[in-house]
Enzyme design. Structure first.
Site: not given
Lengths: 399, 348
Positions: A88, A166, A196, A216-218, A254, A342
């Protein structure tokens, strides 16, 4: 062993067993190799990678190793990858960060983009007095290339089309889109949200077509809290988060060194195993959909299987609200979602289903079932039964 | 026994959930997403959902959010707008109870395997030999039986109102003792989909033309003032109506949208001796035509005596301020004015 915490966690909830997890598109469980690396890294003494002393330099070393690993996978230079907190955020940097540097007057995004692209693009257009065009899609979610061709011209500053959707899993033809952009709007930037796609599509081919790619990683067995953005050498980006020189002053703050390393592990693992993953998951997905559709419970496939990733089993359930169904599924140990909700957590009408021409009465009836690296045959069999049984129980009249 | 508690994020519904859990029910809290637009309170604002969720976690129960925005639009918001266009004065909270909370949500609860639906309304339900009876709450100031007066036996058989025997101050005390952050949250006063900053005019102005009209003395036909929002005037309203030459108070007695006029007169002219209602419902038994009962015309209005007739006519014992068409009149027993007998919606 559960550690003591100073904040309120219901410890009975931790490590509770779920029977059937079919929500990989929302987030995927940490892969064992990623978890093992996490445990090792958490034992490490790492300083702030911006610092000068040896602990800081150690952190820097890990960070750069992660960056190189991801850049290798994408077949790009290490200095073309910046880390941030999520796909995002990467989408925000790609859109808001690039738009002020362009001369064009128009932004084109697909009608089925994730809100982190759609809403951001809307905001960018508003802030800079530009027009926003939504590229229509067909009933499978594939973008209308004729429309794109007709609407691409030197006025277009940015085109954003997600690699994999997605909700419904559609894989776009990035090569064709890239070709059209180069031909008709050579000054325009082409961005693709690839969040995705990590487990399903070879990412190394994207750099040939795209100036900007969000990762994205997750969604790929890595942790939440880290993402990355690829920028081609001719993509001029301004920061959207200020106040530090990190990531070549493009993203202050950081860096999440451990997160970056885990992301690198997850992305490489996913990309190295594209073929075995596909071979294993596709028949499970096909079986799941087949069982649901033939059950006579008013379930139909949303889009064609050829148009989408092998892990997506999105279906439309007739005359049952998704809210109630998800609840009934959860009561039976099945985790699923619709892909659109939402901030309150309630299901919202899907703009994706609207864009592919699903009738409006079904906008709240989409059920997104997504399989991934941890999905087993038993889970799929259980899930199919549970869904059909839940539907029957919801349809029985109780009044 | 499984009970779904409708949790708005306020102290009443939060304590209701707690009390039911203490009684041994298997409780799940549910917050409805009803309105996607601006609103200060009620079932839409994310902060209210978070309040409800936090309360649920504190109490130790599951919490979910259900989207009923479409049904809410269809049965509450759109009729609210249409009523104003037709010169009626609707009560959206009663319609929400009628169509959403105690209809759509109740059906949902039963489908999902719950035995009961509970809310934080102040009212009492008793089961007797002749079925379920609904009574006013113990806390007379908080009694909400008026907004529940449309409920049926079938509905009451599946509803629990845990706060019926409690006073508001006790409810807040319970919330404080169990450490709920909503213990001191103020009660929401307004319609949930109307933002206090923009008000009814701001809301309705998005859906319909709201224009000026003249204020006319109904006796002399003299124009005595103007309003910039004729559609928002309510019968019985004094606000915005200039006083008479001798300082006497004047009230809106009739609104004519076609003529773009609101007629005003002294309080006496507001007094009527009867009303006619439609959509009559009875909580327990049908009220026999010709029976004297207590009538209540607003959530905290003073009850007054009248006679109920089966054609929907209500003949008042003493003249009463006219009740605007679209409003609900609740019926109570004539002896103790405690038991809710039913209700009807004013036609004229």
């Amino acid at each position: 062993m559960v550690a003591d915490t100073t904040f309120d966690i219901n410890k009975e909830d931790l490590n509770s067993h779920r029977l059937c997890y079919l929500d990989h598109a929302a987030t995927s469980p940490l892969k064992p190799s990623v978890k093992a690396l996490a445990i090792d890294l958490l034992e490490e003494s790492l300083g702030n990678p911006t610092g000068a002393h040896s602990l800081a330099q150690r952190a820097k070393k890990y960070l750069e190793a992660a960056r190189e690993s991801i850049s290798d996978v994408l077949n790009v230079g290490a200095n073309q990858i910046i880390f941030c907190s999520s796909a995002t955020e990467a989408n925000n940097i790609a859109i808001l960060g690039s738009i002020s540097e362009t001369k064009g007057k128009k932004i084109l995004v697909s009608a089925i983009e994730h809100n982190s692209v759609l809403v951001t693009a809307r905001q960018a257009a508003k802030s800079y007095g530009m027009d926003l065009g939504l590229i229509p899609v067909d009933q499978d979610g594939l973008i209308d290339l004729n429309w794109l061709s007709d609407n691409l011209n030197p006025d277009v500053a940015l085109v954003s089309v997600m690699l994999v959707n997605n909700e419904i899993g559609t894989i776009q033809n990035i090569e064709q889109i890239g070709g059209l952009v180069r031909e008709k709007a050579p000054e325009a930037l082409f961005h693709s949200d690839a969040a995705q796609g990590t487990c399903w599509v070879k990412l190394s081919s994207l750099q040939k077509e795209c100036h900007l790619v969000s990762l994205s990683a997750h969604k790929a067995g890595g942790p939440v809290g880290v993402g990355a953005l690829y920028m081609s050498s001719d993509a001029r980006i301004k920061p959207v988060i200020f106040g530090g020189s990190q990531e070549r002053s493009l993203r202050a703050g950081t860096q999440n060194v451990i997160g970056a390393c885990l992301m690198a592990q997850a992305v490489k693992d996913a990309q190295d195993n594209l073929e075995p993953n596909l071979i294993r998951i596709k028949p499970l997905r096909d079986k799941l959909i087949d069982e649901l559709v033939k059950s006579d419970a008013g379930i139909r496939e949303t889009t064609s299987r050829e148009s989408k990733i092998a892990g997506n089993a999105h279906v439309i359930i007739e005359s049952v609200g998704a809210d109630e169904l998800l609840w009934a599924l959860d009561d039976r140990g099945v985790c699923a979602s619709t892909g659109s909700s939402c901030a309150s957590g309630a299901i919202t009408k899907s703009h994706v289903l609207s864009a592919i021409g699903i009738k409006s009465s079904d906008y709240l009836s989409g059920l997104r079932l997504t399989l991934g690296w941890s999905t087993t045959e038993e889970e799929v069999a259980y899930g199919a039964n549970a869904i059909v049984e839940a539907l029957h129980s919801l349809r029985v009249s109780h009044i | 026994m499984k009970v779904m508690v409708a949790m708005s994020g306020g102290v009443d519904s939060s304590v209701s959930a707690y009390l039911l859990k203490e009684e041994g029910f298997d409780v799940t809290g549910v917050t409805l997403r009803l309105w996607g637009g601006d609103g200060d309170s009620g079932c839409c604002s994310v902060s209210d959902v978070e309040d409800a969720r936090r309360a649920a976690f504190k109490i130790g129960i599951k919490h979910r959010v259900i989207n009923m925005a479409e049904v809410f639009d269809d049965f509450v918001v759109n009729p609210y707008v249409e009523s104003h266009k037709n010169g009626l004065t609707p009560n959206p909270c009663i319609e929400c109870n009628r169509k959403i909370k105690f209809d759509a949500l109740l059906k949902s609860a039963l489908k999902l395997g719950f035995d009961y639906l509970a809310t934080g309304h102040y009212a009492l339900v008793q089961k007797g030999s002749s079925g379920f009876r609904m009574l006013r709450a113990k806390d007379k100031d908080k009694d909400q039986s008026y907004v529940l007066s449309m409920l049926s036996q079938q509905q009451l058989s599946r509803l629990i109102f845990p706060l019926g025997e409690l006073e508001k101050k006790d409810v807040r005390e319970i919330a404080k003792q169990i450490g709920l952050s909503v213990a001191t949250k103020p009660d929401s006063q307004d319609v949930c989909f109307i933002h206090s900053a923009t008000g009814r005019k701001g809301f309705l102005g998005k859906y319909m033309a709201i224009s000026e009209g003249k204020l006319v003395d109904e006796r002399t036909n003299e124009v005595i003032g103007e309003t910039d929002a004729l559609e928002l005037l309510t019968i019985g309203q004094r606000k915005g109506v200039p006083a008479g030459k001798l300082g006497q108070r004047r009230f809106v007695t009739r609104v004519d949208l076609r003529e773009r006029k609101a007629y005003v007169g002294p309080f006496l002219n507001l007094l009527v001796s009867k009303a006619k209602v439609k959509d009559v419902t009875f909580v327990n038994k049908e009220i026999k035509s010709g029976t004297e009962i207590y009538l209540q015309a607003s959530a905290h209005g003073s009850p007054f005596k009248g006679v109920f007739f089966e054609n929907g006519e209500l003949i008042f014992k003493n003249p009463q301020k006219k009740v605007a068409p679209g409003q609900t009149i609740a019926f109570y027993d004539s002896v103790e004015n405690k038991e809710v007998l039913g209700s009807g919606v004013v036609l004229l």
